[in-house]
Design an enzyme around this catalytic site. Structure first.
Site, short mmCIF file in Angstrom:
data_model
loop_
_atom_site.label_atom_id
_atom_site.label_comp_id
_atom_site.label_asym_id
_atom_site.label_seq_id
_atom_site.Cartn_x
_atom_site.Cartn_y
_atom_site.Cartn_z
N TYR A 142 0.73 -1.19 0.03
CA TYR A 142 0.15 0.05 -0.05
C TYR A 142 0.79 1.09 0.21
CZ TYR A 142 -5.29 -0.09 0.31
OH TYR A 142 -6.37 -1.03 0.31
N LYS A 211 5.24 -14.24 5.91
CA LYS A 211 5.45 -15.45 5.38
C LYS A 211 7.52 -15.50 5.65
CE LYS A 211 5.67 -18.02 1.57
NZ LYS A 211 5.63 -19.50 1.58
N ASP A 277 0.87 -19.33 3.16
CA ASP A 277 0.32 -19.84 2.18
C ASP A 277 -0.28 -21.50 2.52
OD1 ASP A 277 2.85 -20.75 3.26
OD2 ASP A 277 3.04 -21.82 1.45
N ASP A 301 -5.00 -8.78 1.83
CA ASP A 301 -6.22 -8.41 0.78
C ASP A 301 -6.30 -9.80 -0.06
OD1 ASP A 301 -7.40 -6.69 -1.30
OD2 ASP A 301 -5.78 -6.25 -2.35
#
Ligand code: NAI
Length: 413
Positions: A142, A211, A277, A301
């Site tokens: 962003y 992650k 993931d 998102d």
């Protein structure tokens, strides 16, 4: 966490951005539902009125500006707003108005509850999701720090990274680069607001999604700052799975397990972390393992759209952009202006109505939001569904009929 400035008020002026495309239809529906519910719960003792303000295409046509200063000033003054979807023109350099609003008001927490409603068809085997997503709204992608392959900025940055840090970037001319800034403060405040939300709403688990196995200093730091905040500021309310792992290593699994079981008996909120993931797989296969999720911007998102899809789509996906410290919040459906159905009375107003419920919770008018939520569920139970949700064989209702049914239920409940 939330400033109690609203709950004591007997009257609220709510800035309302009707929005473009289906905005007028779903806004009209939402206004009627809000009016009916406030009257039902508070009679003459509390009232809500709307201040219509413009943004998006409607504002551009009227004022030549996409986000007029007057709109911003009113929202800043009143601290809250309900917002329909806004058209962002493509390809003329105009920044997203939604992003501008979030930035101007420092609405760092994007909060998206996701739950399944009866009779709404879903694409997965079981749509048992009942989660709240806290997505960081100001950092990561962003920030928009990105340079096109071959541009002088990209060439300079790549050369700098190679010369100064020995970065492995061989294809200098054909590589675009982006920067992913994640700060300690940004991570701390979104995790803090997610845990506070879990405490205030009797939620059982807060999962830090990251992650960090690949990006140790951005995503990994988000995880470690999250655990630090949980273990220091909320130590009386939570049990940290980072501590569980440490106990397991030092004292063995059975000791760690017995401490975890005790924490669960004591109604402590379990704070754990999940690699992004693998977490997406669990979201579809094992949805009840999630409760409150807190994520960096890009991961947030993906998770919010994926989970909206699991429970039936954009028609039932509300959202809030809030700053719990300043008490400022802009509440909006997560879908866009739906130009393909605009003006046809086909839109589903549920997302905006649920966003209005989040606004009511935020200002402390919880009884009003409960009345709307209960009767909304009744509509779904009875198979009153707009065309985006009605399965084969069920006649869909129009946007206006949906809101009339809901208003009737609220008034006579
Ligand atoms: P969209 O969300 O407007 O539409 C995607 C699909 O979902 C369409 O088939 C639409 O008919 C359907 N849909 C969306 N909301 C619905 C509702 N309430 N009831 C029934 N069906 C619904 O996304 P799209 O087409 O990519 O974007 C259209 C415009 O909206 C663009 O100008 C975009 O910039 C803007 N937009 C604005 C957002 C906001 O203001 N928060 C968010 C997303 C897009």
């Amino acid at each position: 966490m939330i400033k109690p400035i609203f709950s004591d008020l007997n009257h609220i002026d709510l800035p309302f951005i009707t929005g473009d495309g289906i905005g007028p239809e779903i806004s009209m529906a939402t206004k009627k539902v809000l009016e009916a519910a406030v009257t039902k719960v508070h009679g003459d003792s509390k009232s809500l009125s709307f201040i219509d303000v413009v943004a998006g295409e409607a504002a551009f046509k009227a004022t030549g500006e996409w986000l007029p200063q007057s709109t911003l000033s009113i929202i800043k003054e009143k601290k809250i707003a309900l917002k329909g979807p806004l058209m962002t023109p493509v390809g003329n350099g105009q920044r997203s108005i939604n992003v501008q609003l979030r930035k101007e008001l420092d609405l760092y927490a994007c909060v998206r509850p996701v739950q399944h409603f009866p009779n709404v068809p879903y694409p997965v085997k079981r749509a048992l999701l009942d989660i709240v997503i806290f997505r960081e709204n100001t950092e990561d992608v962003y920030r928009g720090i990105e340079y096109e392959a071959g541009s002088k900025e990209a060439l300079k940055l790549i050369q700098f990274l190679k010369d100064e840090f020995g970065a492995d970037l061989p294809l200098i001319d054909s590589t675009s680069v982006g920067i992913k800034p994640i700060s300690k403060e940004g991570s701390q405040r979104i995790v803090r607001s997610a845990i506070q939300h879990a405490i205030d709403n009797n939620r059982k688990r807060v999962s830090l999604i990251h992650k960090g196995n690949i990006m140790k200093y951005t995503e990994g730091m988000f995880r470690s700052e999250g655990y630090d905040i949980a273990e220091t500021e909320f130590k009386d309310h939570i049990f940290s799975m980072r501590i569980y792992e440490a106990i397991k290593k030092d004292q063995g699994e059975s000791k760690a397990r017995s401490i975890l079981e005790q924490a669960e008996k004591d109604n402590k909120i379990i704070v754990n972390d999940v690699i992004a993931d693998a977490g997406l797989m669990h979201l579809t296969m094992n949805p009840t393992c999630f409760d409150v999720l807190v994520l960096t911007n890009l991961n947030g998102d993906y998770y919010s759209d994926a989970s909206a899809g699991i429970v039936g789509g954009l028609g039932v996906a509300p959202g809030a952009n809030i700053n719990p410290e300043s008490g400022c919040g802009v509440f909006e459906a997560t879908h866009g202006t739906a130009p393909d159905i605009a003006g046809k009375d086909l839109a589903n107003p549920t997302s905006l109505i649920l966003s209005a419920c989040m606004m009511l919770d935020f200002i402390g008018w919880k009884k009003v939001s409960q009345v709307i939520g209960y009767n909304l569920r009744q509509c779904f139970e009875e198979g009153i569904l707009t065309s985006d949700l009605a399965p084969k064989g069920v006649s869909p209702v129009a946007c206006s009929s949906f809101s009339s049914s809901l208003v009737k239920k609220i008034s006579y409940s």
